[in-house]
Motif scaffolding. Structure first.
Motif, PDB file in Angstrom:
ATOM      1  N   UNK A  49      -2.753  -2.762  -1.794  1.00  0.00           N
ATOM      2  CA  UNK A  49      -1.331  -2.174  -1.379  1.00  0.00           C
ATOM      3  C   UNK A  49      -0.181  -3.209  -1.945  1.00  0.00           C
ATOM      4  N   UNK A  64      -0.281  -0.380   5.527  1.00  0.00           N
ATOM      5  CA  UNK A  64      -0.526  -1.865   6.101  1.00  0.00           C
ATOM      6  C   UNK A  64      -1.668  -1.513   7.343  1.00  0.00           C
ATOM      7  N   UNK A 120      -8.868  10.707  -4.691  1.00  0.00           N
ATOM      8  CA  UNK A 120      -8.749  10.206  -3.360  1.00  0.00           C
ATOM      9  C   UNK A 120      -9.311  11.211  -2.320  1.00  0.00           C
ATOM     10  N   UNK A 170       8.582   0.086   6.554  1.00  0.00           N
ATOM     11  CA  UNK A 170       7.422   0.256   7.134  1.00  0.00           C
ATOM     12  C   UNK A 170       7.507  -1.292   7.876  1.00  0.00           C
ATOM     13  N   UNK A 171       8.100  -2.434   7.189  1.00  0.00           N
ATOM     14  CA  UNK A 171       8.036  -3.793   7.513  1.00  0.00           C
ATOM     15  C   UNK A 171       9.034  -3.856   8.744  1.00  0.00           C
ATOM     16  N   UNK A 202       2.738   4.456  -2.076  1.00  0.00           N
ATOM     17  CA  UNK A 202       1.011   4.043  -2.236  1.00  0.00           C
ATOM     18  C   UNK A 202       1.167   2.597  -1.876  1.00  0.00           C
ATOM     19  N   UNK A 203       1.944   2.038  -1.900  1.00  0.00           N
ATOM     20  CA  UNK A 203       1.938   0.376  -1.304  1.00  0.00           C
ATOM     21  C   UNK A 203       2.126   0.156   0.299  1.00  0.00           C
ATOM     22  N   UNK A 204       2.553   1.312   0.681  1.00  0.00           N
ATOM     23  CA  UNK A 204       2.840   1.323   2.214  1.00  0.00           C
ATOM     24  C   UNK A 204       3.810   0.904   2.727  1.00  0.00           C
ATOM     25  N   UNK A 205       5.036   0.326   1.771  1.00  0.00           N
ATOM     26  CA  UNK A 205       6.098  -0.289   2.338  1.00  0.00           C
ATOM     27  C   UNK A 205       7.051   0.703   2.720  1.00  0.00           C
ATOM     28  N   UNK A 224      -3.916   3.928 -11.958  1.00  0.00           N
ATOM     29  CA  UNK A 224      -3.370   4.380 -10.556  1.00  0.00           C
ATOM     30  C   UNK A 224      -3.333   3.205  -9.778  1.00  0.00           C
ATOM     31  N   UNK A 283       4.427   9.595  -7.267  1.00  0.00           N
ATOM     32  CA  UNK A 283       3.720   9.196  -8.578  1.00  0.00           C
ATOM     33  C   UNK A 283       2.485   8.229  -8.017  1.00  0.00           C
ATOM     34  N   UNK A 284       1.510   8.191  -8.987  1.00  0.00           N
ATOM     35  CA  UNK A 284       0.383   7.476  -8.471  1.00  0.00           C
ATOM     36  C   UNK A 284       0.756   6.048  -7.919  1.00  0.00           C
ATOM     37  N   UNK A 285       1.328   5.244  -8.634  1.00  0.00           N
ATOM     38  CA  UNK A 285       1.847   4.038  -8.235  1.00  0.00           C
ATOM     39  C   UNK A 285       2.920   4.088  -7.507  1.00  0.00           C
ATOM     40  N   UNK A 286       3.642   5.063  -6.956  1.00  0.00           N
ATOM     41  CA  UNK A 286       4.929   5.148  -6.202  1.00  0.00           C
ATOM     42  C   UNK A 286       6.230   4.772  -6.521  1.00  0.00           C
ATOM     43  N   UNK A 287       6.277   4.604  -8.058  1.00  0.00           N
ATOM     44  CA  UNK A 287       7.543   4.176  -8.539  1.00  0.00           C
ATOM     45  C   UNK A 287       8.588   5.506  -8.293  1.00  0.00           C
ATOM     46  N   UNK A 336      -3.510  12.594  -9.548  1.00  0.00           N
ATOM     47  CA  UNK A 336      -4.300  11.212  -9.105  1.00  0.00           C
ATOM     48  C   UNK A 336      -4.895  11.667  -7.684  1.00  0.00           C
TER      49      UNK A 336
END
Lengths: 418, 418
Positions: free
Chosen positions: A230, B285, B415, B348-349, B326-329, A414, B369-373, B411
């Protein structure tokens, strides 16, 4: 020209109508022949097989030959090979966000950009004397290399390998450190560790020509690092003392602190044959599965409980890679010499070893297919790659390869830190 | 044939040598002409642009036109379009594991296999009267469709759309139910919910011609379902009563039980303008972010604490999709009418709404996008797709589209439950 001597050939040629009929027929035939030849090398010189999806592609490092194989995981076949890549011992690979291009980091400092569809090198630079890997930044436009000598990080344009920034790893001690544990993070950032100076650096490369570096004291001799999937936690293993150095990247400003006391080189009760790869650490059901250093154990730690140790699982030898199947239900482990012929499968629900196998000699690396239905492993000393069905734990394919080491699939493009 | 009337044509034709020389020249010329024509549509009829990676491809549904756009997320451009796809209201898309092929499920029961590189339909079947979506199984060889009418699940060969199995959704009540919430699981399995009979089915399709079905009582009127990204938890939303129906797929044998009492249609204090999409639930998270039904809230639940509610976050309207970067932030939320012009971003924090924007009229869907940018969103009533930088929260691109609804990137192929 054989037709010229056939009966009636000359006579027929003298009849214009017949000539033009023949001309038409032959032209069509010739066109088919020439067209077919063109087709074979058509579309800007690329073979027809170049038109294919890249979601199921991968590369296998053939370390002694300076070559990579291109493979596909749907039919489990070898598609081709690209050589001329220099010293590939300990080589690693990252992928462009389109899945078509791969970046190979050689131990000799060579950085090579491959076109997996055309099966050729598009760009190659000798960017350092000794390099240990790299990363593609979040937006896919920048490739970073981490170097032992001269110690530092370099940023390159992902399309051309033009140098964008050179960041010498000069630590608090004023000397140049080896760089280890480079990982891409959310927000166009990188994390890396400096071995000699004992620092973790967080690098913001939003402007890749002027990266901004935050320097955190981290502990003695970080030797590798990883970021959780993450992108929140960066962990560095410490060679010079017990425990791990942890950075919560959601914290402002970020700071490093010690976790998992008792883990690490400092108190290892057994000789360490091979330092485990932190990149091989596994996250399963929110918990981290770590190869214990020098011990015949995996450690289970919980990020939600300050990374405290939750359990230890006894395994067959000193673990090198502990890799979680994408669904987290299994962790596959390989081992240092003398157990480098062995692979174990752990059920993460019961924390039991459910299978011990000895597939071949010199198991160096493992890679799961994107959804984890299969695992590929490299058998360096038996010159082959083997593929296992992760449900039945049976071998389902074998591919020849010359001293294969790393196996890397495009799905890594990815994911963070891959 | 114009040459036949040129001066000397007939005479020359009478000299065999000249004829053969001309024949050779003309053949070459013709071959070049024919070859060039072939080249334009070369490589089995594919344009040169067909040679490209598929990791950054996606499709945008143009619901009113029976058409999908093919887009790429690196340059943020439209590559082409494919039409003739029938009724695409509420259409959904899943991808083959190679990233080259997409399966479009139309509301009219049409199932269409697209070649995104050749920009054409390869196969199309009318497989039901009313269909609501589908899934690709773990190994990529089987595509499943979930149908309202006639209620059931059908399995198809992913390469040819040959029917492999027809599973009528006949529940405990002996009647045929509508099927909702189909999701692919680890181990070549599927989960789905039966609306009328109130069951969750776990289908083992290891042998796709003879799938094995486990039937679990689930509660009244499950209207949608999802599987968590790790493939462990299957959740069905209940229309007929409070709470959610949960299956732990690691349990043997699996069983459904009620969680999150107080969630659901039964006690909704506000009129429900649009049922939220469970597929839009977000994991961040390790916690699940759920759009509360009928309330202007998101719920946060913790799978590690028996899915108990941890928090509620007030939002601008009745949430439809709550999607985690994708990083959940971040979690991005869109809303039912009358707030379907609004999008909110939650950190989310801190569990705070950090941005409220009104990008356009009729925001129907969002995709990272796959890495969330970046995040892409569809503006149905303004006939465009907008792209946002998720770090700066600024719009960075706009693409024209006719009444766009769903946006799907390749992507997803890698999943579970996507």
């Amino acid at each position: 020209m054989a037709d010229r001597s056939t009966p009636g050939g000359q006579a027929a040629a003298r009849d214009p109508r017949t000539v033009w009929q023949r001309l038409g027929r032959l032209t069509r035939r010739a066109a088919v022949a020439v067209g077919a030849a063109w087709l074979a090398a058509a579309c800007t010189g690329l073979p027809e097989a170049s038109v294919r999806g890249t979601g199921d592609l991968g590369v296998v490092i053939e370390r002694a030959s300076g070559r990579v194989q291109i493979v596909e995981t749907t039919g489990m076949t070898r598609l081709g090979a690209i050589d001329g890549l220099g010293d590939l011992s300990h080589a690693s690979v990252v992928f462009a966000r389109d899945g078509r291009h791969a970046y190979v980091f050689g131990r000799d400092g060579g950085l090579t950009r491959l076109d997996l569809l055309a099966q050729r090198i598009t760009h190659r630079v000798k960017q350092a004397g000794n390099s240990i890997g790299g990363a593609v930044l979040q937006d896919g436009k920048v490739v970073a290399a981490q170097n032992y000598a001269p110690g530092g990080i370099k940023l390159f344009d992902a399309g051309t390998l033009e140098l964008l920034a050179d960041i010498p790893a000069i630590g608090r001690d004023g000397r140049r450190s080896k760089v280890v544990g480079l990982a891409d993070l959310p927000g166009q950032r990188l994390a890396a560790s400096l071995f000699e100076s004992g620092e973790i650096w967080i690098i913001d490369a939003t402007n890749p020509r002027q990266p901004a570096v935050s320097r955190l004291p981290a502990g003695r001799e970080p030797y590798d690092g990883l970021v959780t999937p993450d992108g929140r936690w960066y962990l560095a293993g410490l060679f010079g003392e017990d425990g791990l150095s942890l950075v919560d990247l959601w914290q402002t400003p970020p700071a490093a602190r010690r976790v998992l006391a008792g883990y690490g080189r400092g108190q290892a009760p057994l000789p360490v044959y091979k330092m485990p790869h932190l990149r091989g650490w596994a996250m399963a059901q929110g918990q981290a599965w770590l190869p214990a250093i020098g011990r015949h154990e995996l450690l289970v730690a919980d990020p939600a409980r300050d990374w405290q140790e939750q359990a230890r699982v006894a395994v067959a030898g000193q673990p090198v890679f502990a890799m979680a199947r994408p669904d987290g239900r299994q962790v596959w482990v390989n081992f240092a010499f003398p157990r480098n012929d062995t692979v174990q499968v752990v059920d993460t629900a019961t924390r039991q070893v459910v299978r011990t196998m000895t597939p071949c000699r010199g198991v160096l690396h493992m890679e799961f297919t994107p959804k984890g239905e299969a695992l590929w492993l490299s058998c360096r000393d038996d010159n082959r790659v083997e593929v296992y069905d992760t449900a039945t734990l049976r071998r389902i394919a074998t591919l020849p390869a010359e001293q294969p080491s790393g196996i890397f699939f495009t799905a890594r493009a990815q994911r963070f830190g891959m």
